[in-house]
Design an enzyme around this catalytic site. Sequence first.
Site, short mmCIF file in Angstrom:
data_model
loop_
_atom_site.label_atom_id
_atom_site.label_comp_id
_atom_site.label_asym_id
_atom_site.label_seq_id
_atom_site.Cartn_x
_atom_site.Cartn_y
_atom_site.Cartn_z
N GLY A 53 -38.42 53.23 91.98
CA GLY A 53 -38.65 53.39 90.65
C GLY A 53 -37.71 53.02 89.86
CD GLU A 54 -37.44 51.01 85.96
OE1 GLU A 54 -36.43 50.73 85.75
OE2 GLU A 54 -38.28 49.84 86.44
CB SER A 55 -31.84 53.07 89.20
OG SER A 55 -31.84 51.96 88.41
CB CYS A 82 -35.91 49.72 95.51
SG CYS A 82 -36.22 48.43 94.52
NE ARG A 108 -31.23 48.84 87.25
CZ ARG A 108 -31.39 49.51 86.09
NH1 ARG A 108 -30.52 50.04 85.19
NH2 ARG A 108 -32.73 49.75 85.85
CB ILE A 136 -41.27 45.67 93.94
CG1 ILE A 136 -42.21 45.59 95.27
CG2 ILE A 136 -41.64 45.87 92.48
CD1 ILE A 136 -43.14 47.03 95.35
NE ARG A 137 -39.56 46.03 87.99
CZ ARG A 137 -38.96 47.04 87.64
NH1 ARG A 137 -37.88 46.60 86.87
NH2 ARG A 137 -39.22 48.12 87.65
CG HIS A 172 -40.02 49.35 97.96
ND1 HIS A 172 -40.04 50.32 97.27
CD2 HIS A 172 -39.67 48.25 97.16
CE1 HIS A 172 -39.70 50.11 96.00
NE2 HIS A 172 -39.43 48.86 95.99
CD GLU A 174 -40.88 53.01 99.67
OE1 GLU A 174 -40.04 52.52 100.36
OE2 GLU A 174 -40.82 52.92 98.52
N1 GLN Z 1 -35.33 47.44 89.11
C1 GLN Z 1 -35.35 48.86 89.35
C2 GLN Z 1 -34.18 49.56 89.01
O1 GLN Z 1 -33.18 48.94 89.14
C3 GLN Z 1 -35.75 49.21 90.89
C4 GLN Z 1 -37.10 48.59 90.99
C5 GLN Z 1 -37.85 49.43 92.16
O2 GLN Z 1 -37.36 50.28 92.56
N2 GLN Z 1 -38.88 48.86 92.76
O3 GLN Z 1 -33.91 50.65 88.67
#
Ligand code: GLN
Length: 194
Positions: A53-55, A82, A108, A136-137, A172, A174
Site C-alpha cells: 500500500g502506501e507506507s 512491500c 523506497r 510493484i514500486r 507481494h 499475496e
Molecule cells: N512504494 C510504496 C511505499 O513505499 C510501496 C508500494 C507497494 O506496497 N506496492 O509505500
Amino acid sequence: MIKIGILDLQGDVSEHQMMVKNAVNKINLNAEVLKVKTSSEVTECDGIIISGGESTVIGRLIKENSIDNIIKENQIPVLGTCAGMVLLGQETDYDQPLLGLIPMKVKRNGFGRQKLSFEADLNINTLKTPYPGVFIRAPYAYDVGDGAVEVGQIHGKIIAVAYEHHLATAFHPELTNDTRIHEYFLKEVLNCVE
Ligand code: GLN
C-alpha cells in the site's frame, strides 16, 4: 488455535487474508484469520501481516492507533510485504513513521522508473525451488544489521530479510498462488506461541 491478523488500514488486505487461509489449510493448522484495525484487536493476535500500500499512510495510522506499541509490548511476529517491509525498517529515504522492528535501512521505490513493476523468479534461502516474485514500486533493504538474515536478493539488492520472528519481503507473496512465504510465517508464529 492461533489468530492471524491482517492489518486493515490501507492496501491489499483481502489478498493476504485469502493466502493465509490457503496456507493454513495446506499445513493443516487450527487458525483464525481476520482483518484487524484497532490496537485492542491487534492485542488478540499471535501474528500480524502488514500489506502493500502506501507506507506513509499505513505508518501514520499505525501510530495514531498505538498499534506499534501493542506489537512491541506483546512481541507479536510481523510479516511485512512491500510497504510493510518499509515499515519494518529503522530508516528510509523519507521522513515517515516506522516500526523499526528489523535492523535494516530501506530504500523506497528502490528499483527505479523502468522497473517500477516486474516479476522475477527468486531464490529464497529457506525455499527449495524459486519463488515467483511480484514487485510493484518495490523497496529494497540495505545496511542489514546484526542478527538479521538476508534471505533473498535480486540484481544485487536485498529483497527479503528475516529477524527474530519477523519477515520482510519487498515483493507481494499475496499476489501469487504460492503459499510458501505465508506458510513460513505461520510456522514462525507457531514457534512463538509454543
Ligand atoms: N512504494 C510504496 C511505499 O513505499 C510501496 C508500494 C507497494 O506496497 N506496492 O509505500
